[in-house]
Design an enzyme around this catalytic site. Structure first.
Site, PDB file in Angstrom:
ATOM      1  N   GLU A  49       0.720  -1.212   0.017  1.00  0.00           N
ATOM      2  CA  GLU A  49       0.155   0.089  -0.135  1.00  0.00           C
ATOM      3  C   GLU A  49       0.731   1.113   0.062  1.00  0.00           C
ATOM      4  O   GLU A  49       1.788   1.401   0.833  1.00  0.00           O
ATOM      5  CB  GLU A  49      -1.059  -0.195   1.187  1.00  0.00           C
ATOM      6  CG  GLU A  49      -1.706   1.092   1.194  1.00  0.00           C
ATOM      7  CD  GLU A  49      -2.855   1.432   2.476  1.00  0.00           C
ATOM      8  OE1 GLU A  49      -3.870   1.960   2.478  1.00  0.00           O
ATOM      9  OE2 GLU A  49      -2.249   0.520   3.521  1.00  0.00           O
ATOM     10  N   ASP A  60      -5.486   9.394   9.557  1.00  0.00           N
ATOM     11  CA  ASP A  60      -4.683   9.208   9.957  1.00  0.00           C
ATOM     12  C   ASP A  60      -4.025   9.719  11.165  1.00  0.00           C
ATOM     13  O   ASP A  60      -4.051  10.869  11.568  1.00  0.00           O
ATOM     14  CB  ASP A  60      -3.221   9.395   8.842  1.00  0.00           C
ATOM     15  CG  ASP A  60      -3.570   8.594   7.727  1.00  0.00           C
ATOM     16  OD1 ASP A  60      -3.694   7.501   7.687  1.00  0.00           O
ATOM     17  OD2 ASP A  60      -3.549   9.114   6.431  1.00  0.00           O
ATOM     18  N   TYR A 172     -11.132  -3.688   3.794  1.00  0.00           N
ATOM     19  CA  TYR A 172     -10.251  -3.259   4.990  1.00  0.00           C
ATOM     20  C   TYR A 172     -11.146  -3.042   5.888  1.00  0.00           C
ATOM     21  O   TYR A 172     -11.816  -2.200   6.313  1.00  0.00           O
ATOM     22  CB  TYR A 172      -9.769  -1.879   4.399  1.00  0.00           C
ATOM     23  CG  TYR A 172      -8.538  -1.353   5.090  1.00  0.00           C
ATOM     24  CD1 TYR A 172      -8.469  -1.407   6.561  1.00  0.00           C
ATOM     25  CD2 TYR A 172      -7.671  -0.651   4.248  1.00  0.00           C
ATOM     26  CE1 TYR A 172      -7.313  -0.906   7.132  1.00  0.00           C
ATOM     27  CE2 TYR A 172      -6.244  -0.260   4.761  1.00  0.00           C
ATOM     28  CZ  TYR A 172      -6.371  -0.118   6.149  1.00  0.00           C
ATOM     29  OH  TYR A 172      -5.425   0.217   6.942  1.00  0.00           O
TER      30      TYR A 172
END
Length: 277
Positions: A49, A60, A172
């Protein structure tokens, strides 16, 4: 880079009994950032990734934010990074992770076509909800890119089913209600989201967010088909670890996963043998 679709490639490896390992690197973090991609592939990654840095990476945590900031200060751009990705010359699929501003500024169709030209197989855009991803999904499919969707521990059943049906490449599974980052232990929510997804689909289910050690990866793969490892590796790069050193970290995770798979297979064979006596 493989000519197979991301999903076909990962399904085949999963179905052969392999626990899937997808390490992450922030594109442009260092002059030699592609050396980390190659080191990951050499260490046994099943895909890599690559984050295209964005100035406001809302999903994040501190480590990936720091990595993105450092890359942006080096002057990297999405176009420049995709040009570099095209020269990566690795034999595993590459998955780009970025944010909607970058995708839709270029236009979904043009952006996905650009990914395909660079040899990218998959795309993760975490700030595009699946029920708003129609145009992006169409553009990705037309370009031969698998659009990977995220599922959280809090995702309600009907929405989870839609995500399981509409995601491509893999699903995911987000282990926690929070941002990316290193953690001391695997939360119970990781097991829950993996179990719920695997009841709904045969598509590979990978867990990410906080997978920081080989032990975490092994625990996650008792419930899911694989793991995404990001912040722990980026912390090492930010602290000055070389591609060979970070590649060794990925190799350690690969060995732990392979050892666990072998042990589980041996235990199953022994149990079946005992039943036949």
């Amino acid at each position: 880079m493989t000519e197979e679709s991301l999903e076909t490639y990962l399904r085949a490896r999963r179905d052969a009994g392999r626990a899937l390992l997808v390490p992450y690197v922030t594109g442009g973090l260092t002059d030699d950032w592609l050396a980390y991609v190659r080191a990951y592939a050499d260490a046994g990654a099943d895909a890599v990734e690559i984050g295209l840095p964005f100035s406001d990476p809302m999903l994040d945590g501190g480590t990936i934010q720091e990595a993105s900031d450092r890359a942006l200060r080096r002057g990297v751009t999405p176009d420049r990074l995709l040009d570099e990705i095209a020269s990566a010359a690795v034999e595993v699929p590459l998955v780009v992770m970025t944010y909607s501003n970058i995708v839709f500024r270029a236009g979904a169709k043009a952006f996905c076509a650009r990914l395909a030209e660079a040899g990218v197989s998959g795309l993760v855009v975490p700030d595009v909800p699946h029920d708003e991803a129609g145009s992006l999904s169409v553009a990705a499919t037309a370009a031969g890119i698998d659009l990977v969707l995220l599922a959280a521990p809090s995702t309600p059943p009907a929405r989870l089913r839609s995500i399981a049906e509409e995601s491509r490449g893999f699903i995911y599974g987000v282990t926690v209600m929070g941002t990316t980052g290193e953690r001391a232990s695997m939360p119970d929510s990781a097991r829950s989201v993996a179990a719920r997804l695997r009841e709904l689909t045969t598509r590979p289910v990978l867990l990410g967010f906080g997978i920081s050690t080989p032990e975490h990866a092994v625990e996650a793969c008792r419930h899911a088909d694989g793991v995404v490892v990001a912040s722990a590796l980026m912390r090492r790069v930010l602290d000055g670890a070389t591609p060979a050193e970070v590649g060794s970290d990925v190799a350690a995770i690969r060995r732990a996963l392979d050892t666990q798979v072998t042990a589980s297979a041996d235990a199953l064979r022994q149990a079946l043998g005992n039943e036949g006596r």
